[in-house]
Design an enzyme around this catalytic site. Sequence first.
Site, PDB file in Angstrom:
ATOM      1  N   ASP A 311       0.939  -1.414  -0.372  1.00  0.00           N
ATOM      2  CA  ASP A 311      -0.066   0.275  -0.182  1.00  0.00           C
ATOM      3  C   ASP A 311       0.805   1.672   0.287  1.00  0.00           C
ATOM      4  O   ASP A 311       2.185   1.047  -0.001  1.00  0.00           O
ATOM      5  CB  ASP A 311      -1.106   0.298   1.350  1.00  0.00           C
ATOM      6  N   ILE A 314      -0.369   8.801   2.792  1.00  0.00           N
ATOM      7  CA  ILE A 314       0.646  10.118   2.859  1.00  0.00           C
ATOM      8  C   ILE A 314       0.606  10.193   4.850  1.00  0.00           C
ATOM      9  O   ILE A 314      -0.621  10.043   4.704  1.00  0.00           O
ATOM     10  CB  ILE A 314       0.091  11.132   1.884  1.00  0.00           C
ATOM     11  N   HIS A 315       1.542  10.646   4.487  1.00  0.00           N
ATOM     12  CA  HIS A 315       1.883  10.681   6.525  1.00  0.00           C
ATOM     13  C   HIS A 315       2.600  12.059   6.922  1.00  0.00           C
ATOM     14  O   HIS A 315       3.774  11.808   5.753  1.00  0.00           O
ATOM     15  CB  HIS A 315       1.943   9.586   7.591  1.00  0.00           C
ATOM     16  N   ARG A 316       2.194  12.212   7.881  1.00  0.00           N
ATOM     17  CA  ARG A 316       3.621  13.579   8.279  1.00  0.00           C
ATOM     18  C   ARG A 316       4.558  12.967   9.349  1.00  0.00           C
ATOM     19  O   ARG A 316       4.415  12.235   9.915  1.00  0.00           O
ATOM     20  CB  ARG A 316       2.872  15.020   8.524  1.00  0.00           C
ATOM     21  N   GLY A 333      -6.788   4.136  10.868  1.00  0.00           N
ATOM     22  CA  GLY A 333      -7.072   5.124   9.651  1.00  0.00           C
ATOM     23  C   GLY A 333      -6.360   4.483   8.486  1.00  0.00           C
ATOM     24  O   GLY A 333      -6.365   4.969   7.278  1.00  0.00           O
ATOM     25  N   GLU A 379      -3.202   2.064  -3.637  1.00  0.00           N
ATOM     26  CA  GLU A 379      -4.091   2.699  -4.253  1.00  0.00           C
ATOM     27  C   GLU A 379      -3.024   3.842  -5.710  1.00  0.00           C
ATOM     28  O   GLU A 379      -3.364   4.298  -5.996  1.00  0.00           O
ATOM     29  CB  GLU A 379      -4.225   4.010  -3.240  1.00  0.00           C
ATOM     30  N   GLU A 435      -2.077  22.019  10.716  1.00  0.00           N
ATOM     31  CA  GLU A 435      -3.054  21.155   9.348  1.00  0.00           C
ATOM     32  C   GLU A 435      -4.490  21.618   9.093  1.00  0.00           C
ATOM     33  O   GLU A 435      -4.459  22.710   9.545  1.00  0.00           O
ATOM     34  CB  GLU A 435      -3.695  20.074  11.067  1.00  0.00           C
TER      35      GLU A 435
END
Length: 636
Positions: A311, A314-316, A333, A379, A435
């Site tokens: 998979d 996107i993460h911070r 999530g 994705e 954010e």
Amino acid sequence: MATNQHLVIISLDALGFRDLREHQAELPVLSELMTGGTWVKSVTGIYPTLTYPSHTTIITGQYPSVHGIVNNTKLQPTRRSPDWYWYQKDVQVPTLYDLARQKKLTTAAFLWPVTAGSKITYNLAEIFPNRIWTNQVLVSLKASSPLFLLAMNHKYGHLRNGIKQPQLDEFITACAVDTLTNKKPNLTMIHLVDMDSMRHRYGVRSNEAMAALHRLDRHVGQLIDATKAAGTFADTNFVILGDHYQINVDHMIHLNTLFAQQGWLTARQDQTFEDEWWKLVAAPTNTPQDAGPYITVGVVFGSSMDKSKSDVTIHRMVLEDKDKLGIYIMPGGRHIGAFAEEYEKANKPMPITINIGLDPAITIGATFEPPTTPFGYNELGVAGAIRNQAVQLVDGVTVDEKAIARSEYTLEGYIMPNERIQEDINTHTGKAMPEFPGYDGDANPALQVIKVTAVTHRKNAIMQSVIGPSEEHVSMAGIPTEASILQLVNRAIPGKVTNVYNPPAGGGKLMTIMQIHKDNEADEGIQRQAALLAFSAFKELKTVILVDEDVDIFDMNDVIWTMNTRFQADQDLMVLSGMRNHPLDPSERPQYDPKSIRFRGMSSKLVIDGTVPFDMKDQFERAQFMKVADWEKYLK
């Protein structure tokens, strides 16, 4: 060669004498050719025995030092992905197909190397995109016979899956069979790569390679049968050959180490990996409160432990130390989080790559999430659908994981098991970064840790970044949210919601505008059920605005106009309390509303019904302005 004579050259990439000697009984087509034709049992290959030099020697009768194709790829040390010798213009001597053309004979080529841009009558050239601004369709059309390519793809494109094998050989064989049957070229050159691909991937004598050998035997039979169907078999000579063989290798030679040992390469004093990578990654710090430099649009690629699922998300990620990143993975999530939990339970580090600076279609595709893309769905499939071309992957340099080809930056490393770090350990501001709701997010006391092992990048690499509340970021967040809502609503009440838009004002996640279609009085009330379905589709949604079909949902002025002219607060407002929402909404805390918010992340949700009651539609017709038929004359 007379015009009624035909030559078919079939190159079975990586075919060797051992394959025929040991498996002749299993290969009915090749066996018949070996016993009924001329079998050359010993061949001395040219040097280097690589696909492109070998195929050019086959078709010119010259050594690489003469014909000029000395490698598969060109020497371009400044390029991360060098060009291959795709184009016929690099061949410095006449070819067999050049001579055939001079004799006014028809020619055809199917993935024959170094034929791009040639004057072959029917040509499907071997080429692939290696620049971020292009794609497979464009480079193939430029390199091949364009109308022929489009016709073949229209007929047989369903057989192909990008450039993956064995599907690619199925496609090429079908195209060649069609051409041999209907075009009857005098010279046909066919390059089948299935076995070469399987040997590179699984090993020379692997079961997969042997299965490919049997498929090649079947393809050769299909090609011979095509000439029989065309009535040209008796006038056709077949040449079946291999361009090189392969052997398994267990060790790699790292030339830089050898050069250093010989004194030909000198490392800088005190050069360490940690210092270097820290300088390479130009991650920005956007506010005085930021916990550090952040990677905000890095696409993380990871897999399950058994590699059955992969998979991208996107993460911070914040740069915490010289070889350490902190990564925030929202609980429940993201699929990457599920993989990380699996590795952590086994107390093993999880290999990942972080890919920055990509084709926008890849970044947009990576933002899709459940329920639109369930667990186990990578994705990159969405990105491939948007591009109409598969996303190319490459192997990591230091980790057993894939990276996305042509990224501006690729960071490699491991998510460490049972290791956490305070997000603002270097600043102690209590904040993370801006954010999507427009506020500085609170620093997380226990981020998961990535141990960085390598950084690769393009020459003069561009660092891509987005700011949390920016329209760029919230638009990317809104697209998959809209898809989730529209998919679920259409499944439950098909045809009643014509469009969905998540505007930047809601951060792409908190607000949606739904355009409703009512056929008759039986549809009255269906709009509010659609709103409830939207909340079910995306739990982080907070506000739903319902409008009619004559309202432009992408124009907030039109939407607010609806609220002022088609809305009465005492009857068109629905409030649903005690529901779950996005934890980054600062109003969702018990101190704000103790009666409805028991724990942080709960919220009261809102539905604004701006649709006109069906039996009153004639009272809400918008002004219909006259059309000006000759409007163009006023612009002159």
